[in-house]
Design a protein around this motif. Sequence first.
Motif, short mmCIF file in Angstrom:
data_model
loop_
_atom_site.label_atom_id
_atom_site.label_comp_id
_atom_site.label_asym_id
_atom_site.label_seq_id
_atom_site.Cartn_x
_atom_site.Cartn_y
_atom_site.Cartn_z
N ARG A 126 -36.34 -7.54 32.05
CA ARG A 126 -36.27 -6.31 30.68
C ARG A 126 -35.44 -6.82 29.93
NH1 ARG A 126 -34.56 -1.45 32.86
NH2 ARG A 126 -33.78 -2.07 35.18
N ALA A 127 -34.80 -8.05 30.59
CA ALA A 127 -33.33 -8.56 30.10
C ALA A 127 -33.45 -9.78 28.73
CB ALA A 127 -32.62 -9.35 30.64
N THR A 128 -35.19 -10.30 28.89
CA THR A 128 -35.29 -11.31 27.88
C THR A 128 -35.55 -10.74 26.50
OG1 THR A 128 -37.41 -10.81 28.39
CG2 THR A 128 -36.64 -12.22 30.17
N GLU A 129 -34.92 -11.37 26.10
CA GLU A 129 -35.11 -11.06 24.53
C GLU A 129 -36.57 -11.32 23.80
OE1 GLU A 129 -34.66 -12.70 20.63
OE2 GLU A 129 -33.32 -13.94 22.15
N SER A 130 -37.42 -11.68 24.29
CA SER A 130 -38.70 -11.91 24.19
C SER A 130 -39.68 -10.90 24.48
CB SER A 130 -39.68 -13.13 25.04
OG SER A 130 -39.81 -13.20 26.08
N PHE A 131 -39.08 -10.03 25.35
CA PHE A 131 -39.80 -8.78 26.35
C PHE A 131 -39.48 -7.69 25.86
CE2 PHE A 131 -39.43 -5.03 29.33
CZ PHE A 131 -40.87 -4.80 29.16
N ARG A 132 -38.54 -7.98 25.39
CA ARG A 132 -37.96 -6.77 24.46
C ARG A 132 -38.63 -7.07 23.48
NH1 ARG A 132 -32.40 -8.57 26.39
NH2 ARG A 132 -32.20 -9.58 23.96
N ASP A 133 -38.44 -7.76 22.54
CA ASP A 133 -38.91 -8.15 21.55
C ASP A 133 -40.12 -7.38 21.24
OD1 ASP A 133 -36.75 -8.52 20.42
OD2 ASP A 133 -37.51 -11.35 20.06
N LEU A 134 -41.08 -7.80 22.57
CA LEU A 134 -42.54 -7.54 22.53
C LEU A 134 -42.55 -5.81 22.44
CD1 LEU A 134 -44.04 -10.47 24.33
CD2 LEU A 134 -45.05 -9.41 22.23
N THR A 135 -42.29 -5.36 23.60
CA THR A 135 -41.93 -3.90 23.54
C THR A 135 -41.29 -3.27 22.39
OG1 THR A 135 -39.74 -3.67 24.37
CG2 THR A 135 -41.47 -4.31 26.18
N ALA A 136 -40.62 -3.68 21.27
CA ALA A 136 -39.81 -2.88 19.92
C ALA A 136 -41.44 -2.77 19.76
CB ALA A 136 -39.15 -3.18 19.42
N GLN A 137 -42.32 -3.57 19.25
CA GLN A 137 -42.99 -3.89 19.12
C GLN A 137 -44.41 -3.36 18.99
OE1 GLN A 137 -44.65 -8.51 17.55
NE2 GLN A 137 -42.61 -9.13 18.39
N LEU A 138 -44.58 -3.56 20.22
CA LEU A 138 -45.48 -1.83 20.46
C LEU A 138 -45.44 -1.04 20.65
CD1 LEU A 138 -47.44 -2.13 22.73
CD2 LEU A 138 -47.01 -1.75 24.23
N GLU A 139 -44.23 -0.59 20.63
CA GLU A 139 -43.03 0.95 20.25
C GLU A 139 -43.82 1.05 18.68
OE1 GLU A 139 -39.48 4.10 20.90
OE2 GLU A 139 -39.47 1.74 20.78
N GLY A 140 -43.15 0.08 18.19
CA GLY A 140 -43.47 0.28 16.97
C GLY A 140 -45.03 0.42 16.47
N THR A 141 -45.79 0.22 17.27
CA THR A 141 -47.42 0.16 16.47
C THR A 141 -48.13 0.79 17.03
OG1 THR A 141 -47.81 -2.80 17.02
CG2 THR A 141 -49.28 -1.11 17.19
N GLU A 142 -48.44 1.39 18.27
CA GLU A 142 -48.19 3.49 19.17
C GLU A 142 -47.63 4.13 17.89
OE1 GLU A 142 -49.70 3.59 21.15
OE2 GLU A 142 -50.00 1.14 21.74
N ASN A 143 -46.36 3.99 17.11
CA ASN A 143 -45.93 4.80 16.26
C ASN A 143 -46.88 4.96 15.16
OD1 ASN A 143 -44.42 6.07 17.52
ND2 ASN A 143 -42.88 4.38 17.02
N ARG A 144 -47.90 3.72 14.72
CA ARG A 144 -48.36 2.93 13.60
C ARG A 144 -49.54 3.39 13.95
NH1 ARG A 144 -45.20 -1.82 13.47
NH2 ARG A 144 -44.13 -1.98 11.63
N ILE A 145 -49.79 3.74 15.05
CA ILE A 145 -51.07 4.26 15.34
C ILE A 145 -51.54 5.94 15.10
CG2 ILE A 145 -52.88 4.90 17.13
CD1 ILE A 145 -52.43 1.63 18.50
N SER A 146 -50.37 5.93 15.77
CA SER A 146 -50.41 7.65 15.86
C SER A 146 -50.34 8.26 14.15
CB SER A 146 -49.28 7.80 16.07
OG SER A 146 -49.10 9.86 16.76
N VAL A 147 -49.30 7.31 13.34
CA VAL A 147 -49.54 7.79 11.16
C VAL A 147 -51.16 7.73 11.20
CG1 VAL A 147 -49.33 7.35 9.55
CG2 VAL A 147 -47.43 7.55 11.23
N ALA A 148 -51.89 6.75 11.45
CA ALA A 148 -53.32 6.34 10.88
C ALA A 148 -54.41 7.45 11.46
CB ALA A 148 -53.46 5.05 11.32
N ARG A 149 -53.56 7.51 12.22
CA ARG A 149 -54.81 8.85 13.35
C ARG A 149 -54.52 9.97 12.02
NH1 ARG A 149 -54.11 7.00 19.85
NH2 ARG A 149 -52.18 8.45 19.35
#
Length: 198
Positions: A126-149
């Motif tokens: 969880r402390a790695t930068e790549s993991f934090r970046d990917l989870t932030a992108q995933l969270e943003g994508t889930e929000n975009r999916i919700s809006v698109a639906r």
Amino acid sequence: MKPVVLFVIGIVLIIGIALASGFGTYNNLIEADETVTRSWADVESQYQRRLDLIPNLVSTVQGAANFEQETLQAVVEARAKATSVNVSAGDLGDPDKMASFLEAQEALSGSLGRLLVVTENYPELRATESFRDLTAQLEGTENRISVARRDYNATIANYNVSVRKFPASIVAGMTGFERKVPFEAQSGAEKAPNVSFE
């Protein structure tokens, strides 16, 4: 003028007005159908974005020593299934195809949620930068999916009203415009997975 001629002229005018109205209604239905197609493309685009993020997330998580392989395998398999179930704009009126698509996406959401919960046991990951970046992108994508639906459902509602309203329902029936299936999420699916590790 003779009454027969006036009668024929009247009939021709009524038919002309009905045809003009029918053409206008048909054109409106085509426009509504294209709006649905565009809206569905937006939904698919957001789901594809999520699918594209998963291999990087899995690779990052695999780097963690002794990470649960079963959890990773479940994500990989759910992604493969979600990738294999496609719904084209022409299938939007088929409840079975929509249900299969949504089931595959829900299974992927569930396996991703389990993966993110398990990562809590790996603070070094969880402390790695790549993991934090990917989870932030995933969270943003889930929000975009919700809006698109949500936008898709609004578009479907407008389309279905257009197809069912009189006299458009007559034109729709004669020209093959049928009701489309709205996105019906399972309870809780409107919430993005919690990817905050603070």
